[in-house]
Design a protein around this motif. Structure first.
Motif, PDB file in Angstrom:
ATOM      1  N   GLY A 111     -42.866   8.385  33.831  1.00 52.59           N
ATOM      2  CA  GLY A 111     -42.143   7.341  33.171  1.00 52.59           C
ATOM      3  C   GLY A 111     -41.446   7.592  32.020  1.00 52.59           C
ATOM      4  N   PHE A 112     -42.215   8.489  31.324  1.00 54.56           N
ATOM      5  CA  PHE A 112     -41.532   9.095  30.092  1.00 54.56           C
ATOM      6  C   PHE A 112     -40.072   9.414  30.366  1.00 54.56           C
ATOM      7  N   LEU A 161     -38.016   8.860  32.786  1.00 55.21           N
ATOM      8  CA  LEU A 161     -37.204   8.163  33.254  1.00 55.21           C
ATOM      9  C   LEU A 161     -36.617   7.329  31.922  1.00 55.21           C
ATOM     10  N   VAL A 162     -37.377   7.118  30.901  1.00 58.09           N
ATOM     11  CA  VAL A 162     -36.708   6.347  29.811  1.00 58.09           C
ATOM     12  C   VAL A 162     -35.940   7.508  28.884  1.00 58.09           C
ATOM     13  N   ILE A 168     -33.386   4.104  33.628  1.00 57.57           N
ATOM     14  CA  ILE A 168     -33.861   2.788  33.596  1.00 57.57           C
ATOM     15  C   ILE A 168     -32.663   1.911  33.028  1.00 57.57           C
ATOM     16  N   PHE A 191     -40.987  -0.704  36.894  1.00 57.14           N
ATOM     17  CA  PHE A 191     -42.333  -0.667  36.163  1.00 57.14           C
ATOM     18  C   PHE A 191     -42.183   0.084  34.781  1.00 57.14           C
ATOM     19  N   THR A 192     -41.380   0.909  34.742  1.00 61.22           N
ATOM     20  CA  THR A 192     -41.275   1.697  33.317  1.00 61.22           C
ATOM     21  C   THR A 192     -40.572   0.614  32.418  1.00 61.22           C
ATOM     22  N   LEU A 193     -39.700  -0.010  32.727  1.00 61.88           N
ATOM     23  CA  LEU A 193     -39.011  -1.183  31.705  1.00 61.88           C
ATOM     24  C   LEU A 193     -40.222  -2.114  31.179  1.00 61.88           C
ATOM     25  N   GLY A 227     -43.307  -1.573  30.866  1.00 63.61           N
ATOM     26  CA  GLY A 227     -43.985  -0.720  29.700  1.00 63.61           C
ATOM     27  C   GLY A 227     -43.340  -0.577  28.595  1.00 63.61           C
ATOM     28  N   ALA A 228     -41.753  -0.441  28.486  1.00 66.29           N
ATOM     29  CA  ALA A 228     -41.060  -0.230  27.484  1.00 66.29           C
ATOM     30  C   ALA A 228     -41.005  -1.605  26.743  1.00 66.29           C
ATOM     31  N   TYR A 284     -39.608  -4.741  28.015  1.00 66.58           N
ATOM     32  CA  TYR A 284     -38.681  -5.751  28.590  1.00 66.58           C
ATOM     33  C   TYR A 284     -39.412  -6.621  29.382  1.00 66.58           C
ATOM     34  N   GLY A 285     -39.807  -7.840  28.549  1.00 65.22           N
ATOM     35  CA  GLY A 285     -40.792  -8.605  29.388  1.00 65.22           C
ATOM     36  C   GLY A 285     -40.079  -9.230  30.351  1.00 65.22           C
ATOM     37  N   ILE A 323     -38.504  -8.254  32.783  1.00 68.68           N
ATOM     38  CA  ILE A 323     -38.443  -7.636  33.889  1.00 68.68           C
ATOM     39  C   ILE A 323     -39.530  -8.068  34.979  1.00 68.68           C
TER      40      ILE A 323
END
Lengths: 186, 139
Positions: free
Chosen positions: B15-16, B18-19, B24, B106-108, B110-111, B113-114, B116
């Motif tokens: 995930g890290f 990917l950002v 993403i 899923f990464t978004l 976590g970042a 972006y509600g 999503i």
């Protein structure tokens, strides 16, 4: 150090790191990298109904992967929230010009705020992008037997003809939306 | 539970990256489908090369996993064509529309972006409908 973690990483650094997830999962537990299976595991866990496709032991088969995807959410939080890069993405000028011509004006963050907003769910563009788009991600990934991670990375790396076909499909679909559908709905 | 911690950490790493790789981003996916930059092609290309090399090493050295089990990689059923092409096209629709494949969705979230959660929920519905229609679809 913080600055290094806040900045975006160039493709020649991030690409190999993504590739390393494949041997990492093989070495820590003989697992094959593939994210979209989690959508099936989630269905099997939460709403299997009487559908045969969801009648299997999701804990045995998929709990590790659901935990993996939980980690992905945490990674997203750390990298995208806590160590967020405040600068707009350094996009190609050509893309910016073309998207501006379609009416996209906000280039901050990971996605255009106007298109990806709760209010926009009342607009056809929001329904198509968020609801129909999401549906195709889930439906298409299972129909094709995998997504970008399972086919474009693991599958191609393992020289699977099936994965090459799927990736060709991904691009046909993506090009149709980008060049024929977005001009109509944006 | 301790058995699963390693997968949590592996996911966190994924995930890290990917950002930080910006894959993403809806904008990056648009840039890719417009052939305007090498960024996404470089990432996917190098990811495949590194994964391929690693698989080669694992198989040549007959490596075992952390639990001492032999590492086996199952093959996909390449005799089916329709499902990969047609399913692939449908997935491509979704990828270009949401600007995200399942990992990035899923990464978004976590970042932060509600919004999503909407495509995540409809991706689950899409998966479920596939399960329902599966016996009737050409594969």
């Amino acid at each position: 150090m913080t600055e290094l973690l806040q900045q975006p990483w160039p493709w020649y650094v991030s690409g190999p790191l993504i590739g390393l997830v494949v041997p990492l999962l093989l070495l820590i537990g003989s697992k094959q990298f593939g994210v979209s299976s989690n959508l099936r595991h989630a269905c099997a866990a939460c709403m299997p109904g009487r559908v045969e496709f969801f009648q299997y032991d999701w804990k045995e088969n998929g709990l590790w992967n659901l935990v993996f995807i939980g980690g992905t959410v945490l990674g997203g939080f750390l990298a995208g929230w806590y160590l967020n890069n405040p600068e707009p993405i350094d996009l190609s000028q050509q893309t910016v010009t073309e998207l501006q011509a379609l009416g996209i004006t906000d280039f901050k963050g990971m996605m255009p705020d106007g298109l990806f907003s709760w209010q926009n769910l009342a607009d056809p563009s929001g329904i198509i992008v968020l609801i129909v788009g999401g549906f195709f991600v889930g439906f298409g990934a299972r129909y094709a037997g995998g997504c970008t991670s399972g086919h474009a990375i693991s599958g191609l790396a393992n020289l699977q003809l099936a994965s090459l076909l799927a990736v060709i499909g991904f691009f046909i679909g993506g090009l149709i939306i980008t060049h024929f559908v977005y001009p109509l709905i944006l | 539970m301790k058995d699963y911690l390693k997968y949590l950490i592996a996911g966190l790493f994924f995930g890290f990256v990917l950002v930080k790789s910006e894959v993403i981003s809806w904008f990056r996916i648009q840039e890719m489908f417009r052939f305007d930059a090498f960024h996404m092609y470089g990432i996917i290309g190098l990811a495949v090369i590194v994964a391929m090399g690693s698989i080669e090493v694992i198989q040549k050295l007959n490596l075992t996993d952390f639990n001492g089990n032999k590492i086996t990689i199952s093959s996909k059923d390449s005799s089916q064509v329709t499902r990969y092409l047609l399913g692939g096209v449908l997935f491509g629709f979704g990828w270009a529309l949401t600007g995200a494949c399942p990992g990035p969705l899923f990464t978004l979230a976590g970042a932060g972006y509600g919004i999503i959660v909407v495509p995540i929920a409809s991706a689950m519905v899409g998966t479920w409908v596939y399960g329902l229609l599966r016996p009737k679809l050409p594969h």
